[in-house]
Design a protein around this motif. Structure first.
Motif, short mmCIF file in Angstrom:
data_model
loop_
_atom_site.label_atom_id
_atom_site.label_comp_id
_atom_site.label_asym_id
_atom_site.label_seq_id
_atom_site.Cartn_x
_atom_site.Cartn_y
_atom_site.Cartn_z
N ALA A 1 -16.17 36.20 23.90
CA ALA A 1 -15.77 36.05 25.30
C ALA A 1 -16.00 34.63 25.81
CB ALA A 1 -16.54 37.04 26.17
N ALA A 2 -16.78 33.83 25.09
CA ALA A 2 -17.06 32.46 25.53
C ALA A 2 -15.79 31.61 25.56
CB ALA A 2 -18.09 31.82 24.61
N VAL A 3 -14.83 31.92 24.69
CA VAL A 3 -13.58 31.16 24.69
C VAL A 3 -12.87 31.32 26.03
CG1 VAL A 3 -11.29 30.94 23.64
CG2 VAL A 3 -13.31 31.25 22.19
N SER A 4 -12.75 32.54 26.50
CA SER A 4 -12.12 32.78 27.80
C SER A 4 -12.94 32.18 28.93
CB SER A 4 -11.93 34.29 28.03
OG SER A 4 -11.07 34.84 27.05
N TYR A 5 -14.24 32.28 28.83
CA TYR A 5 -15.11 31.79 29.91
C TYR A 5 -15.01 30.28 30.07
CZ TYR A 5 -19.32 30.99 32.67
OH TYR A 5 -20.20 30.60 33.66
N TYR A 6 -15.02 29.56 28.97
CA TYR A 6 -15.05 28.10 29.04
C TYR A 6 -13.67 27.45 29.00
CZ TYR A 6 -20.08 28.40 28.28
OH TYR A 6 -21.43 28.67 28.42
N PHE A 7 -12.69 28.10 28.33
CA PHE A 7 -11.40 27.44 28.12
C PHE A 7 -10.21 28.24 28.65
CE2 PHE A 7 -14.28 25.88 24.82
CZ PHE A 7 -14.17 24.50 25.00
N GLY A 8 -10.44 29.44 29.13
CA GLY A 8 -9.35 30.25 29.66
C GLY A 8 -8.71 31.15 28.63
N ASP A 9 -8.27 30.57 27.53
CA ASP A 9 -7.66 31.33 26.44
C ASP A 9 -7.60 30.43 25.20
OD1 ASP A 9 -5.65 29.52 27.05
OD2 ASP A 9 -4.29 31.01 27.88
N LYS A 10 -6.95 30.94 24.16
CA LYS A 10 -6.87 30.18 22.91
C LYS A 10 -6.12 28.86 23.11
CE LYS A 10 -4.30 31.44 19.29
NZ LYS A 10 -3.84 32.07 18.02
N MET A 11 -5.04 28.89 23.91
CA MET A 11 -4.29 27.66 24.15
C MET A 11 -5.15 26.64 24.90
SD MET A 11 -1.80 25.62 23.89
CE MET A 11 -0.67 26.63 22.95
N GLY A 12 -5.97 27.12 25.83
CA GLY A 12 -6.86 26.20 26.53
C GLY A 12 -7.83 25.53 25.58
N LEU A 13 -8.35 26.29 24.62
CA LEU A 13 -9.24 25.72 23.61
C LEU A 13 -8.49 24.73 22.73
CD1 LEU A 13 -11.90 25.58 22.04
CD2 LEU A 13 -11.21 27.67 20.82
N TYR A 14 -7.28 25.09 22.36
CA TYR A 14 -6.46 24.22 21.51
C TYR A 14 -6.17 22.89 22.23
CZ TYR A 14 -2.61 22.77 18.46
OH TYR A 14 -1.78 22.08 17.61
N ARG A 15 -5.79 22.98 23.50
CA ARG A 15 -5.53 21.75 24.27
C ARG A 15 -6.79 20.88 24.34
NH1 ARG A 15 -0.74 22.06 27.41
NH2 ARG A 15 0.06 24.19 27.68
N ALA A 16 -7.94 21.52 24.49
CA ALA A 16 -9.19 20.76 24.57
C ALA A 16 -9.48 20.04 23.26
CB ALA A 16 -10.34 21.69 24.93
N VAL A 17 -9.17 20.68 22.13
CA VAL A 17 -9.36 20.03 20.83
C VAL A 17 -8.44 18.81 20.70
CG1 VAL A 17 -9.11 20.30 18.34
CG2 VAL A 17 -10.16 22.12 19.68
N ILE A 18 -7.15 18.99 21.05
CA ILE A 18 -6.20 17.88 20.99
C ILE A 18 -6.64 16.74 21.89
CG2 ILE A 18 -3.84 17.18 21.56
CD1 ILE A 18 -3.85 18.78 19.05
N THR A 19 -7.09 17.08 23.10
CA THR A 19 -7.55 16.06 24.04
C THR A 19 -8.76 15.30 23.50
OG1 THR A 19 -6.72 17.32 25.94
CG2 THR A 19 -8.42 15.67 26.38
N ALA A 20 -9.67 16.02 22.87
CA ALA A 20 -10.86 15.37 22.32
C ALA A 20 -10.48 14.37 21.22
CB ALA A 20 -11.82 16.42 21.76
N ILE A 21 -9.53 14.72 20.37
CA ILE A 21 -9.07 13.79 19.32
C ILE A 21 -8.42 12.57 19.96
CG2 ILE A 21 -7.52 13.49 17.36
CD1 ILE A 21 -7.77 16.50 16.84
N ARG A 22 -7.55 12.83 20.93
CA ARG A 22 -6.84 11.74 21.60
C ARG A 22 -7.81 10.78 22.27
NH1 ARG A 22 -4.10 13.56 26.80
NH2 ARG A 22 -6.00 12.71 27.69
N GLU A 23 -8.78 11.32 23.00
CA GLU A 23 -9.72 10.46 23.72
C GLU A 23 -10.60 9.67 22.76
OE1 GLU A 23 -11.72 13.13 26.32
OE2 GLU A 23 -10.14 13.06 27.85
#
Length: 239
Positions: free
Chosen positions: A46-68
């Motif tokens: 449930a932590a994925v939904s709590y912190y990132f909203g859903d799987k796509m939110g987590l995926y976007r966060a990973v892409i953003t971290a690489i980009r930054e």
């Protein structure tokens, strides 16, 4: 199976990001599961939904971290302070550095290539935030290097600059994805001596400057025979 993140990392968001990256890179967005990522991160699913909203939110966060991470290491240069030639070399060096940058495990480059080959809803944001600023600066610099363009030619006014800019991007990208081919075509000694960042930067910069100078690219384009295919039937990159 991806290795679990370091146990010393206590922040669940960082644990999830560390676990998700290699899984997304190996399996792709569709085949990766939230449950597997949560298990690797050693957090409740449930932590994925709590912190990132859903799987796509987590995926976007990973892409953003690489980009930054790569933007911090190789920020987009501000053009206009130096000569156009110097700006071009600096832009190409930045683009090459970002593409050739090695990460400790290799999954970051794998994930970015996977996203470009099989775009997800995160792709537009990646282009807008990561590629667009460098591309716009490259177009601006190339345009300043060209002789005055013929306003009556839609190719010169609409397509020439983007084509030259994307040609630069394509050359840089080739040296990222074409390494296995190069290893079979060119001796290791030559690769070691002439295919480092500095050598490739000079080569791509020099060829681009040659194309932009003295209307060479325009004159050579005019000398080419028209395609025997009608325009609507011509092969394109739109598929």
């Amino acid at each position: 199976m991806a290795d679990p993140p370091e146990t010393s990392v206590t922040d669940p968001t960082q644990r999830l990001l560390a676990a998700a990256g290699p899984v997304f890179a190996e399996r792709g967005f569709d085949r990766a599961t939230v449950r597997e990522i949560a298990n690797i991160a050693d957090v409740n699913v449930a932590a994925v939904s709590y912190y990132f909203g859903d799987k796509m939110g987590l995926y976007r966060a990973v892409i953003t971290a690489i980009r930054e991470k790569r933007e911090r290491a190789y920020p987009t240069p501000v053009v206009g302070k130096e000569t156009p030639q110097q700006d071009l070399e600096l832009l190409i060096r930045t683009l090459l550095s970002r593409m050739l940058a090695a990460d400790e495990t290799g999954w970051e480059a794998m994930l970015m290539m996977r996203e470009m080959q099989h775009p997800t809803p995160a792709f537009e944001g990646m282009i807008r935030g990561y590629f667009r600023p460098l591309y716009d600066a490259l177009c601006k610099t190339i345009e300043s290097l060209l002789p005055p363009l013929d306003a009556k030619s839609s190719w010169q006014t609409d397509a020439l600059v983007p084509q030259l800019a994307l040609g630069v991007v394509g050359q840089c990208l080739h040296y990222r994805i074409g390494r296995p081919v190069m290893a079979h075509l060119i001796s290791p000694e030559v690769i070691e001596t002439h295919y480092g960042l500095d050598s490739l930067c000079r080569q791509i910069t020099a060829s681009t400057l040659a194309a932009c100078g003295d209307q060479n690219v325009i004159d050579q384009h005019k000398l080419l025979k028209p395609s025997p295919l009608n325009e609507p039937q011509d092969v394109s990159c739109q598929q």
